[in-house]
Design a protein around this motif. Structure first.
Motif, mmCIF file in Angstrom:
data_model
loop_
_atom_site.group_PDB
_atom_site.id
_atom_site.type_symbol
_atom_site.label_atom_id
_atom_site.label_comp_id
_atom_site.label_asym_id
_atom_site.label_seq_id
_atom_site.Cartn_x
_atom_site.Cartn_y
_atom_site.Cartn_z
ATOM 1 N N ILE A 40 -7.488 42.843 43.725
ATOM 2 C CA ILE A 40 -6.211 43.336 44.249
ATOM 3 C C ILE A 40 -5.098 43.065 43.244
ATOM 4 O O ILE A 40 -4.293 43.932 42.909
ATOM 5 N N GLU A 41 -5.064 41.835 42.777
ATOM 6 C CA GLU A 41 -4.155 41.403 41.720
ATOM 7 C C GLU A 41 -4.729 40.112 41.153
ATOM 8 O O GLU A 41 -5.851 39.742 41.494
ATOM 9 N N ASP A 42 -4.007 39.430 40.312
ATOM 10 C CA ASP A 42 -4.528 38.192 39.731
ATOM 11 C C ASP A 42 -4.922 37.200 40.823
ATOM 12 O O ASP A 42 -4.109 36.865 41.704
ATOM 13 N N ASP A 43 -6.180 36.756 40.778
ATOM 14 C CA ASP A 43 -6.712 35.761 41.720
ATOM 15 C C ASP A 43 -6.668 36.232 43.172
ATOM 16 O O ASP A 43 -6.600 35.416 44.102
ATOM 17 N N SER A 44 -6.719 37.521 43.384
ATOM 18 C CA SER A 44 -6.743 38.086 44.735
ATOM 19 C C SER A 44 -7.806 39.183 44.783
ATOM 20 O O SER A 44 -7.771 40.114 43.971
ATOM 21 N N TYR A 45 -8.743 39.066 45.748
ATOM 22 C CA TYR A 45 -9.893 39.972 45.770
ATOM 23 C C TYR A 45 -10.225 40.412 47.197
ATOM 24 O O TYR A 45 -9.893 39.728 48.174
ATOM 25 N N ASN A 58 -7.654 35.175 48.939
ATOM 26 C CA ASN A 58 -6.266 34.961 48.518
ATOM 27 C C ASN A 58 -5.408 36.216 48.696
ATOM 28 O O ASN A 58 -4.651 36.600 47.803
ATOM 29 N N CYS A 59 -5.539 36.848 49.864
ATOM 30 C CA CYS A 59 -4.786 38.078 50.147
ATOM 31 C C CYS A 59 -3.689 37.809 51.179
ATOM 32 O O CYS A 59 -3.797 36.893 51.996
ATOM 33 N N SER A 60 -2.670 38.635 51.166
ATOM 34 C CA SER A 60 -1.560 38.489 52.109
ATOM 35 C C SER A 60 -1.976 38.957 53.500
ATOM 36 O O SER A 60 -2.911 39.747 53.660
ATOM 37 N N GLU A 61 -1.257 38.484 54.509
ATOM 38 C CA GLU A 61 -1.541 38.875 55.887
ATOM 39 C C GLU A 61 -1.347 40.376 56.078
ATOM 40 O O GLU A 61 -2.114 41.031 56.779
ATOM 41 N N GLU A 62 -0.319 40.905 55.463
ATOM 42 C CA GLU A 62 -0.050 42.340 55.589
ATOM 43 C C GLU A 62 -1.206 43.158 55.019
ATOM 44 O O GLU A 62 -1.655 44.133 55.631
ATOM 45 N N PHE A 63 -1.700 42.744 53.862
ATOM 46 C CA PHE A 63 -2.820 43.466 53.245
ATOM 47 C C PHE A 63 -4.069 43.385 54.132
ATOM 48 O O PHE A 63 -4.793 44.368 54.290
ATOM 49 N N LYS A 64 -4.309 42.229 54.725
ATOM 50 C CA LYS A 64 -5.464 42.069 55.616
ATOM 51 C C LYS A 64 -5.380 43.035 56.793
ATOM 52 O O LYS A 64 -6.344 43.746 57.109
ATOM 53 N N ASN A 65 -4.231 43.061 57.441
ATOM 54 C CA ASN A 65 -4.069 43.906 58.625
ATOM 55 C C ASN A 65 -4.238 45.384 58.291
ATOM 56 O O ASN A 65 -4.936 46.121 59.002
ATOM 57 N N VAL A 66 -3.606 45.812 57.204
ATOM 58 C CA VAL A 66 -3.681 47.224 56.806
ATOM 59 C C VAL A 66 -5.109 47.591 56.418
ATOM 60 O O VAL A 66 -5.625 48.654 56.799
ATOM 61 N N THR A 67 -5.769 46.719 55.677
ATOM 62 C CA THR A 67 -7.127 47.001 55.201
ATOM 63 C C THR A 67 -8.118 47.095 56.359
ATOM 64 O O THR A 67 -8.931 48.027 56.424
ATOM 65 N N ILE A 68 -8.056 46.151 57.274
ATOM 66 C CA ILE A 68 -8.976 46.164 58.414
ATOM 67 C C ILE A 68 -8.775 47.418 59.255
ATOM 68 O O ILE A 68 -9.742 48.084 59.653
ATOM 69 N N SER A 69 -7.530 47.772 59.513
ATOM 70 C CA SER A 69 -7.251 48.974 60.307
ATOM 71 C C SER A 69 -7.713 50.231 59.586
ATOM 72 O O SER A 69 -8.234 51.163 60.209
ATOM 73 N N SER A 70 -7.547 50.264 58.267
ATOM 74 C CA SER A 70 -7.973 51.438 57.491
ATOM 75 C C SER A 70 -9.488 51.602 57.534
ATOM 76 O O SER A 70 -10.004 52.708 57.745
ATOM 77 N N ILE A 71 -10.201 50.511 57.346
ATOM 78 C CA ILE A 71 -11.663 50.580 57.331
ATOM 79 C C ILE A 71 -12.211 50.881 58.724
ATOM 80 O O ILE A 71 -13.175 51.643 58.879
#
Length: 254
Positions: A40-45, A58-71
């Motif tokens: 995703i970015e440095d030290d984030s996968y 090492n991902c943000s909460e916003e990224f987690k929520n958006v990613t799970i909903s997208s998948i």
């Protein structure tokens, strides 16, 4: 450096070809036919396993929520999903204890081993829940049999139960190769040690064996119920034949 690693399970299989179309701008640093590992970015996968596990490193909460909903193709609250969370840091030795992972070096292979094990763990959680649900349902009929000498279960319901049990066993066999270390850890001592300690801490093998044992018990119960049902219908058929014969005899003499 400290990183939070959290895994979720979507309770369904994922088509990785479709997944790739969802994140065209993310860089794939490692992939095989069963998983994708994005940077995703440095030290984030982001790690996605085809049997339904998603691991955020090492991902943000916003990224987690958006990613799970997208998948998932719908809005989902991550808190409602089976999850496993660990804190990872770099130290002088490799160790895993009390939701904490220590590694000597952080690289893509290390992240792969960590994500794979956490992904397997949450998948096992999902299978434990499904197995418990099946066991609870068969327990209802066992108690009916104990208290009344009979149970309210039709042949169609029986076949459905047997089908669910066998499908669950097949899914586990197909999805979780828990007795094999990931290929990346075969020739690297530190990765092999990390994989071993993660499996030991997460009780992956023991939990897998526990599920297998529970499914075998469920199947044995269902086989017994099926035998009782078959005997019941066989006896009913015998009585029908006897009654028909008696009717024929009555017609002959009267």
């Amino acid at each position: 450096m400290k990183a939070n690693v959290i895994a979720y399970h979507l309770e369904k299989r994922l088509d990785l070809n479709v997944i790739r179309t969802l994140f065209p701008n993310l860089s794939i640093v490692k992939r095989e036919h069963t998983f994708l590992l994005y940077e995703i970015e440095d030290d984030s996968y982001l790690y996605i396993k085809d049997y339904g596990s998603i691991v955020f490193f090492n991902c943000s909460e916003e990224f987690k929520n958006v990613t799970i909903s997208s998948i998932a193709s719908k809005e989902i609250q991550p808190e409602s999903l089976p999850s496993e969370s660990y804190s990872l840091s770099i130290g002088s030795e490799t160790d895993v204890d009390f939701n904490t992972i220590k590694v000597k070096e952080l690289n893509v292979d290390t992240i792969h081993v960590v994500c794979l094990n956490l992904g397997q763990s949450v998948a096992l959680m999902n299978y434990v829940d499904k197995t418990s649900d099946l066991h609870d349902k068969t327990l209802v009929y066992s108690k009916q049999l104990e208290h009344t000498g009979n149970f309210k279960l039709t042949k169609k319901q029986m076949r459905k139960f047997i089908g669910k049990t066998m499908n669950l066993k097949n899914n586990i066999a197909e999805d979780l190769f828990v007795f094999e270390a990931p290929e990346v850890a075969w020739n690297v001592k530190e990765l092999s040690l990390l994989d071993y300690k993660l499996r030991d801490e997460l009780d992956v093998v023991k939990r897998h064996q526990g599920i297998e044992n529970s499914l075998n018990v469920i199947k044995e119960n269902l086989d017994l119920f099926r035998d009782i049902l078959n005997h019941k219908y066989s006896s009913m058929l015998e009585w029908i034949i006897i009654i028909l014969i008696l009717l024929e005899v009555v017609q002959i003499f009267f």
